[in-house]
Design a protein around this motif. Sequence first.
Motif, PDB file in Angstrom:
ATOM      1  N   GLU A  85     -36.144  21.905 -28.158  1.00  0.00           N
ATOM      2  CA  GLU A  85     -35.370  22.964 -28.797  1.00  0.00           C
ATOM      3  C   GLU A  85     -34.826  23.970 -27.776  1.00  0.00           C
ATOM      4  O   GLU A  85     -34.097  24.892 -28.153  1.00  0.00           O
ATOM      5  N   ARG A 116     -32.792  23.286 -25.289  1.00  0.00           N
ATOM      6  CA  ARG A 116     -31.436  22.935 -24.841  1.00  0.00           C
ATOM      7  C   ARG A 116     -30.611  22.507 -26.047  1.00  0.00           C
ATOM      8  O   ARG A 116     -31.122  21.829 -26.954  1.00  0.00           O
ATOM      9  N   PRO A 117     -29.321  22.853 -26.084  1.00  0.00           N
ATOM     10  CA  PRO A 117     -28.478  22.472 -27.222  1.00  0.00           C
ATOM     11  C   PRO A 117     -28.387  20.968 -27.444  1.00  0.00           C
ATOM     12  O   PRO A 117     -28.221  20.515 -28.584  1.00  0.00           O
ATOM     13  N   ASP A 118     -28.506  20.182 -26.353  1.00  0.00           N
ATOM     14  CA  ASP A 118     -28.373  18.737 -26.511  1.00  0.00           C
ATOM     15  C   ASP A 118     -29.670  18.060 -26.937  1.00  0.00           C
ATOM     16  O   ASP A 118     -29.719  16.851 -27.166  1.00  0.00           O
ATOM     17  N   GLY A 119     -30.771  18.831 -27.031  1.00  0.00           N
ATOM     18  CA  GLY A 119     -32.029  18.272 -27.491  1.00  0.00           C
ATOM     19  C   GLY A 119     -32.725  17.372 -26.499  1.00  0.00           C
ATOM     20  O   GLY A 119     -33.647  16.629 -26.872  1.00  0.00           O
ATOM     21  N   ASN A 120     -32.332  17.430 -25.222  1.00  0.00           N
ATOM     22  CA  ASN A 120     -32.948  16.603 -24.190  1.00  0.00           C
ATOM     23  C   ASN A 120     -33.852  17.436 -23.296  1.00  0.00           C
ATOM     24  O   ASN A 120     -33.546  18.593 -22.994  1.00  0.00           O
ATOM     25  N   PHE A 178     -32.352  12.950 -16.681  1.00  0.00           N
ATOM     26  CA  PHE A 178     -33.103  12.805 -17.914  1.00  0.00           C
ATOM     27  C   PHE A 178     -33.899  11.502 -17.882  1.00  0.00           C
ATOM     28  O   PHE A 178     -33.610  10.593 -17.087  1.00  0.00           O
TER      29      PHE A 178
END
Length: 344
Positions: free
Chosen positions: A235, A237-241, A280
């Motif tokens: 939560e 990061r906006p990209d969920g990674n 990632f």
Amino acid sequence: MSKTNPGNFFEDFTLGQVIQHATPRTITEGDRAVYGSLYPTRFAVPSSAAFAASVGLDAHPVEDLIGFHVAFGKTVPDVSLNAVANLGYAECRFHAPIVPGDTISTSSEVIGLKQNSNGKSGVVYVRSTATNQRDEVVLDWARWVMVHKRDAEAAAPETVIPELAPFVAPEHLVVPQGLDFTGYDFVAAGEPHRFDDYEVGERIDHVDGVTLTASEHQQATRLWQNTAKVHFNVEARPDGNNLVYGGHVISLARALSFNGLANAQLIAAINAGAHTSPAFAGDTIYAWSEVLDKAETSAPGVGALRLRLVATKGRDESMTLRGEDGTYAPGVLLDLDYWVLVPR
């Protein structure tokens, strides 16, 4: 009043502020073992107490980057808990090998501030110093990190960008006391290549790759007590990674560089470093090096190589750092400029 610590946001930092970071950490043989389970490292000095003693290091040092990660991790709760990303390093010197039993403490001074144009974040520059239980400096460095603002309406501070040296001058490198490579065992070290075998401008493809996994990079980041939210909390990061800790990529690339640089036994300094793209879980990391400079040292049989270590997502056999427009080539994750000590 809340007893929990939300971490510092950009507007909480002031120029000249000095922060004494909590939780000194004692280095153990367990750190050496876990480091070797996370990274494919094979350098002879940290791997073998007998080899280390044969080159004048009677106390068996751990990997140089263990000290770096531990010291860096101390700074995270105060400097980069609310980070967008760690951006770079400079003027990092390794003053003394770290051995099991050493207890590392870290402090930082804010040396620069610059709010970003979007008004939602800013860049904080700090100079950090790590000391051991005898108050001896073992490591110091500068870094800059992009940090969220708590309140986008908070006034921007005066912009101050510190002037940092492009590299650590050879005469300022610290060679460990007693280091002597005159009786160096090239067979035990794994390669015959010595100082004179490397040429400035030479590039070395380290060939091998390692695929990042979520469990390993999170284990490593916890090992260094790095609490930055972006590494653990989807939560954050906006990209969920989950962003892989940049130091994890550094250690992977350093370990991969053994193939072609097995005799680059000790890191003397990190001149500059940039995490040029995020990494990632699922990315496969490769590395290549370029010889930037060479220097003699006063220690018997010891020379210094200045290297550029580049980590890439996917293997780039062309070893291209930048495109024609000057921007980093696709796939480049790390551009690290550092000095290593090698046998002459």
